[in-house]
Write a protein that holds these residues in place. Structure first.
Motif, PDB file in Angstrom:
ATOM      1  N   SER A  41     -11.210 -66.863 -25.068  1.00 27.55           N
ATOM      2  CA  SER A  41     -11.153 -67.270 -26.643  1.00 27.55           C
ATOM      3  C   SER A  41     -10.425 -66.029 -27.302  1.00 27.55           C
ATOM      4  O   SER A  41      -9.724 -66.445 -28.382  1.00 27.55           O
ATOM      5  N   GLN A  42     -10.640 -64.740 -26.957  1.00 28.49           N
ATOM      6  CA  GLN A  42      -9.815 -63.803 -27.661  1.00 28.49           C
ATOM      7  C   GLN A  42      -8.255 -63.799 -27.304  1.00 28.49           C
ATOM      8  O   GLN A  42      -7.594 -63.489 -28.575  1.00 28.49           O
ATOM      9  N   SER A  43      -7.873 -64.032 -26.158  1.00 27.58           N
ATOM     10  CA  SER A  43      -6.547 -64.124 -25.703  1.00 27.58           C
ATOM     11  C   SER A  43      -6.059 -65.334 -26.522  1.00 27.58           C
ATOM     12  O   SER A  43      -4.749 -65.249 -27.259  1.00 27.58           O
ATOM     13  N   LYS A  44      -6.475 -66.336 -26.673  1.00 36.78           N
ATOM     14  CA  LYS A  44      -6.039 -67.559 -27.277  1.00 36.78           C
ATOM     15  C   LYS A  44      -5.733 -67.404 -28.692  1.00 36.78           C
ATOM     16  O   LYS A  44      -4.657 -67.544 -29.552  1.00 36.78           O
ATOM     17  N   GLN A  45      -6.834 -66.894 -29.561  1.00 31.79           N
ATOM     18  CA  GLN A  45      -6.817 -66.681 -30.529  1.00 31.79           C
ATOM     19  C   GLN A  45      -5.468 -65.526 -30.988  1.00 31.79           C
ATOM     20  O   GLN A  45      -4.798 -65.605 -32.009  1.00 31.79           O
ATOM     21  N   PHE A  46      -5.297 -64.283 -30.249  1.00 30.14           N
ATOM     22  CA  PHE A  46      -4.417 -63.432 -30.420  1.00 30.14           C
ATOM     23  C   PHE A  46      -3.162 -64.017 -30.389  1.00 30.14           C
ATOM     24  O   PHE A  46      -2.042 -63.627 -30.951  1.00 30.14           O
ATOM     25  N   LEU A  47      -2.800 -64.792 -29.270  1.00 31.87           N
ATOM     26  CA  LEU A  47      -1.529 -65.648 -29.022  1.00 31.87           C
ATOM     27  C   LEU A  47      -1.141 -66.401 -30.175  1.00 31.87           C
ATOM     28  O   LEU A  47      -0.183 -66.323 -30.840  1.00 31.87           O
ATOM     29  N   LEU A  48      -2.108 -67.213 -30.633  1.00 30.50           N
ATOM     30  CA  LEU A  48      -2.115 -67.941 -31.885  1.00 30.50           C
ATOM     31  C   LEU A  48      -1.440 -67.131 -33.197  1.00 30.50           C
ATOM     32  O   LEU A  48      -0.744 -67.610 -33.931  1.00 30.50           O
ATOM     33  N   ASP A  49      -2.395 -66.053 -33.410  1.00 34.60           N
ATOM     34  CA  ASP A  49      -1.980 -65.237 -34.589  1.00 34.60           C
ATOM     35  C   ASP A  49      -0.822 -64.655 -34.526  1.00 34.60           C
ATOM     36  O   ASP A  49      -0.024 -64.359 -35.487  1.00 34.60           O
ATOM     37  N   SER A  50      -0.052 -64.600 -33.079  1.00 35.69           N
ATOM     38  CA  SER A  50       1.269 -63.766 -33.225  1.00 35.69           C
ATOM     39  C   SER A  50       2.138 -64.554 -33.695  1.00 35.69           C
ATOM     40  O   SER A  50       3.227 -64.038 -33.971  1.00 35.69           O
ATOM     41  N   GLY A  51       2.122 -66.136 -33.965  1.00 38.43           N
ATOM     42  CA  GLY A  51       2.922 -66.670 -34.496  1.00 38.43           C
ATOM     43  C   GLY A  51       4.159 -67.272 -33.374  1.00 38.43           C
ATOM     44  O   GLY A  51       4.897 -68.036 -33.773  1.00 38.43           O
ATOM     45  N   TYR A  52       4.011 -66.616 -32.120  1.00 40.20           N
ATOM     46  CA  TYR A  52       5.020 -67.224 -31.098  1.00 40.20           C
ATOM     47  C   TYR A  52       4.367 -68.522 -30.233  1.00 40.20           C
ATOM     48  O   TYR A  52       5.163 -68.976 -29.742  1.00 40.20           O
ATOM     49  N   PHE A  53       3.409 -68.816 -30.500  1.00 44.04           N
ATOM     50  CA  PHE A  53       2.622 -69.826 -29.960  1.00 44.04           C
ATOM     51  C   PHE A  53       2.148 -70.877 -30.796  1.00 44.04           C
ATOM     52  O   PHE A  53       1.563 -70.473 -31.752  1.00 44.04           O
ATOM     53  N   SER A  54       2.220 -72.107 -30.150  1.00 42.18           N
ATOM     54  CA  SER A  54       1.186 -73.264 -31.030  1.00 42.18           C
ATOM     55  C   SER A  54       0.163 -73.695 -30.059  1.00 42.18           C
ATOM     56  O   SER A  54       0.206 -73.470 -28.996  1.00 42.18           O
ATOM     57  N   ASP A  55      -0.917 -74.174 -30.415  1.00 41.24           N
ATOM     58  CA  ASP A  55      -1.874 -74.737 -29.480  1.00 41.24           C
ATOM     59  C   ASP A  55      -1.381 -75.766 -28.462  1.00 41.24           C
ATOM     60  O   ASP A  55      -1.895 -77.019 -28.859  1.00 41.24           O
ATOM     61  N   ILE A  99      -0.020 -76.410 -24.238  1.00 37.89           N
ATOM     62  CA  ILE A  99      -0.422 -76.094 -22.752  1.00 37.89           C
ATOM     63  C   ILE A  99      -0.070 -74.709 -22.345  1.00 37.89           C
ATOM     64  O   ILE A  99      -0.438 -73.925 -21.511  1.00 37.89           O
ATOM     65  N   LEU A 100       1.212 -74.474 -23.073  1.00 35.68           N
ATOM     66  CA  LEU A 100       1.784 -72.965 -22.551  1.00 35.68           C
ATOM     67  C   LEU A 100       0.894 -71.702 -22.991  1.00 35.68           C
ATOM     68  O   LEU A 100       0.451 -70.823 -22.505  1.00 35.68           O
ATOM     69  N   CYS A 101       0.296 -72.197 -24.245  1.00 39.69           N
ATOM     70  CA  CYS A 101      -0.536 -71.149 -25.015  1.00 39.69           C
ATOM     71  C   CYS A 101      -1.902 -71.258 -23.841  1.00 39.69           C
ATOM     72  O   CYS A 101      -2.382 -69.823 -23.596  1.00 39.69           O
ATOM     73  N   HIS A 102      -2.464 -72.214 -23.693  1.00 41.75           N
ATOM     74  CA  HIS A 102      -3.567 -72.289 -22.908  1.00 41.75           C
ATOM     75  C   HIS A 102      -3.388 -71.421 -21.407  1.00 41.75           C
ATOM     76  O   HIS A 102      -4.206 -70.690 -20.940  1.00 41.75           O
ATOM     77  N   PHE A 103      -2.065 -71.699 -20.797  1.00 41.98           N
ATOM     78  CA  PHE A 103      -1.563 -71.126 -19.537  1.00 41.98           C
ATOM     79  C   PHE A 103      -1.685 -69.668 -19.540  1.00 41.98           C
ATOM     80  O   PHE A 103      -2.332 -68.799 -18.842  1.00 41.98           O
ATOM     81  N   CYS A 104      -0.934 -69.211 -20.925  1.00 38.60           N
ATOM     82  CA  CYS A 104      -0.904 -67.644 -20.933  1.00 38.60           C
ATOM     83  C   CYS A 104      -2.243 -66.910 -21.191  1.00 38.60           C
ATOM     84  O   CYS A 104      -2.471 -65.794 -20.799  1.00 38.60           O
ATOM     85  N   ALA A 105      -2.994 -67.695 -22.267  1.00 36.11           N
ATOM     86  CA  ALA A 105      -4.624 -67.081 -22.312  1.00 36.11           C
ATOM     87  C   ALA A 105      -5.190 -67.062 -21.127  1.00 36.11           C
ATOM     88  O   ALA A 105      -5.952 -65.837 -20.878  1.00 36.11           O
ATOM     89  N   SER A 106      -5.343 -67.971 -20.022  1.00 35.60           N
ATOM     90  CA  SER A 106      -5.819 -68.135 -18.939  1.00 35.60           C
ATOM     91  C   SER A 106      -5.320 -66.945 -18.056  1.00 35.60           C
ATOM     92  O   SER A 106      -6.373 -66.418 -17.548  1.00 35.60           O
ATOM     93  N   MET A 107      -4.029 -66.636 -18.041  1.00 39.33           N
ATOM     94  CA  MET A 107      -3.626 -65.485 -17.139  1.00 39.33           C
ATOM     95  C   MET A 107      -3.782 -64.037 -17.715  1.00 39.33           C
ATOM     96  O   MET A 107      -4.397 -63.191 -16.690  1.00 39.33           O
ATOM     97  N   ILE A 108      -4.075 -63.844 -18.904  1.00 41.01           N
ATOM     98  CA  ILE A 108      -4.560 -62.688 -19.710  1.00 41.01           C
ATOM     99  C   ILE A 108      -6.159 -62.623 -19.123  1.00 41.01           C
ATOM    100  O   ILE A 108      -6.521 -61.606 -19.014  1.00 41.01           O
ATOM    101  N   SER A 109      -6.731 -63.742 -19.398  1.00 39.15           N
ATOM    102  CA  SER A 109      -8.262 -63.788 -19.281  1.00 39.15           C
ATOM    103  C   SER A 109      -8.641 -63.548 -17.706  1.00 39.15           C
ATOM    104  O   SER A 109      -9.404 -62.744 -17.794  1.00 39.15           O
ATOM    105  N   GLY A 110      -7.685 -63.938 -16.811  1.00 41.27           N
ATOM    106  CA  GLY A 110      -7.821 -63.831 -15.360  1.00 41.27           C
ATOM    107  C   GLY A 110      -7.752 -62.214 -15.269  1.00 41.27           C
ATOM    108  O   GLY A 110      -8.528 -61.662 -14.171  1.00 41.27           O
ATOM    109  N   LEU A 111      -6.798 -61.559 -15.802  1.00 43.49           N
ATOM    110  CA  LEU A 111      -6.569 -60.166 -15.769  1.00 43.49           C
ATOM    111  C   LEU A 111      -7.742 -59.346 -15.966  1.00 43.49           C
ATOM    112  O   LEU A 111      -8.229 -58.403 -15.483  1.00 43.49           O
ATOM    113  N   VAL A 112      -8.335 -59.674 -17.139  1.00 44.50           N
ATOM    114  CA  VAL A 112      -9.703 -59.021 -17.728  1.00 44.50           C
ATOM    115  C   VAL A 112     -10.703 -59.347 -16.811  1.00 44.50           C
ATOM    116  O   VAL A 112     -11.423 -58.252 -16.355  1.00 44.50           O
ATOM    117  N   THR A 113     -10.796 -60.472 -16.276  1.00 43.74           N
ATOM    118  CA  THR A 113     -12.114 -61.027 -15.617  1.00 43.74           C
ATOM    119  C   THR A 113     -11.722 -60.112 -14.254  1.00 43.74           C
ATOM    120  O   THR A 113     -12.781 -59.710 -13.606  1.00 43.74           O
TER     121      THR A 113
END
Length: 282
Positions: A171-185, A187-201
């Motif tokens: 949820s933090q990565s998704k928020q961060f990506l949306l706030d960056s202005g480069y992403f909209s909500d 599937i690409l945003c969900h995929f990138c957030a998943s990959m960042i989340s995967g790295l942290v996990t």
């Protein structure tokens, strides 16, 4: 289970990497790629799918329990007006579901670790389980039923860490990506957030994962277990193999996490649609 069919080889490589260099021996594998090529060379294509039956049973027990408990608790704690539970409550539900699922799935996990580890041993030391049911029966008969739940505490701890880290970081990565202005909500945003989340996990859960792997694979030496407990594993790994050995098998673990999560939810959505169409449409 559908997702596991695709990622089982990565699981095998991760387990081999975590056991490589155990007990101050020289590392068998330099990198994950070296591990994969060595296994293919020595054991063939079937070799990288060793332990698939245990991997499938693990999903049938662990993931089914986890997703089932999560859904039931989530629905129970949803407000009468349809308001979903808050973030902390969601995290707590995830941890509870993860720990319960891990407890139910530990016997399959023990069989999986042992079956994937077998190929690295000399022929006379191999356990030689034919399939997951043969493994479970033999472990219970030869070492006693409690051995099926060996490493249960680190398995449950890993599930709690994974669920907490995954939820919070996604949820933090998704928020961060949306706030960056480069992403909209989308599937690409969900995929990138998943990959960042995967790295942290992955980074957060690997030390607990290596404890689980080593404990579940250990043998008795002169009537004594190789490791006393989880802390003993951590101390020995750091002392004999170096601090960063706690993250051995990082690449296959991370590479497995992304596709496994994505495939699980793709299969889940398709099966939900089919279920609604076949059973609920009438």
């Amino acid at each position: 289970m559908g997702a596991t069919v695709f990622v089982q080889p990565l699981d095998l490589v991760k387990n081999r990497m975590q056991l490589s260099g155990e007990g101050a021996k020289t590392r068998e594998y330099k990198t994950s790629f070296h591990a994969l090529t060595s296994i293919l060379k020595a054991e063939g294509l079937r070799g990288i799918y060793t332990g698939l039956s245990a991997g499938l049973l693990r999903q049938a027990t662990y993931t089914t329990t986890r997703l089932g408990i999560y859904t039931v608790l989530f629905e129970r704690l949803t407000g009468a007006d349809g308001t979903p539970p808050g973030f902390l409550l969601k995290a707590l539900i995830g941890m509870t579901a993860g720990a319960t699922g891990a407890f139910v799935g530990t016997p399959a996990e023990v069989a999986l670790i042992r079956m994937t580890a077998d190929g690295r041993l000399p022929a006379d030391q191999r356990r030689g389980y034919k399939n997951v049911f043969n493994a479970l029966i033999r472990i219970a008969r030869e070492e006693g039923v409690p051995t099926l739940w060996r490493g249960c505490i680190p398995t449950m701890a890993r599930a709690v860490v994974v669920n907490a880290a995954q939820l919070a970081s996604y949820s933090q990565s998704k928020q961060f990506l949306l706030d960056s202005g480069y992403f909209s909500d989308n599937i690409l945003c969900h995929f990138c957030a998943s990959m960042i989340s995967g790295l942290v996990t992955t980074a957060a859960s690997m030390p607990v994962d290596i404890v689980k792997t080593r404990i579940q694979n250990m043998r008795m030496i002169d009537g004594k277990p190789e490791y006393k407990n989880g802390l003993d594993v951590l101390v020995k790994v750091v002392r004999y193999e170096g601090f960063f050995s706690l993250w051995k098998g990082f690449t296959p673990y991370y590479a497995r996490l992304g596709p496994h999560t994505v495939l699980t939810f793709i299969f889940l959505e398709q099966m939900n649609k089919a279920y609604k169409r076949l059973f609920l449409s009438g």
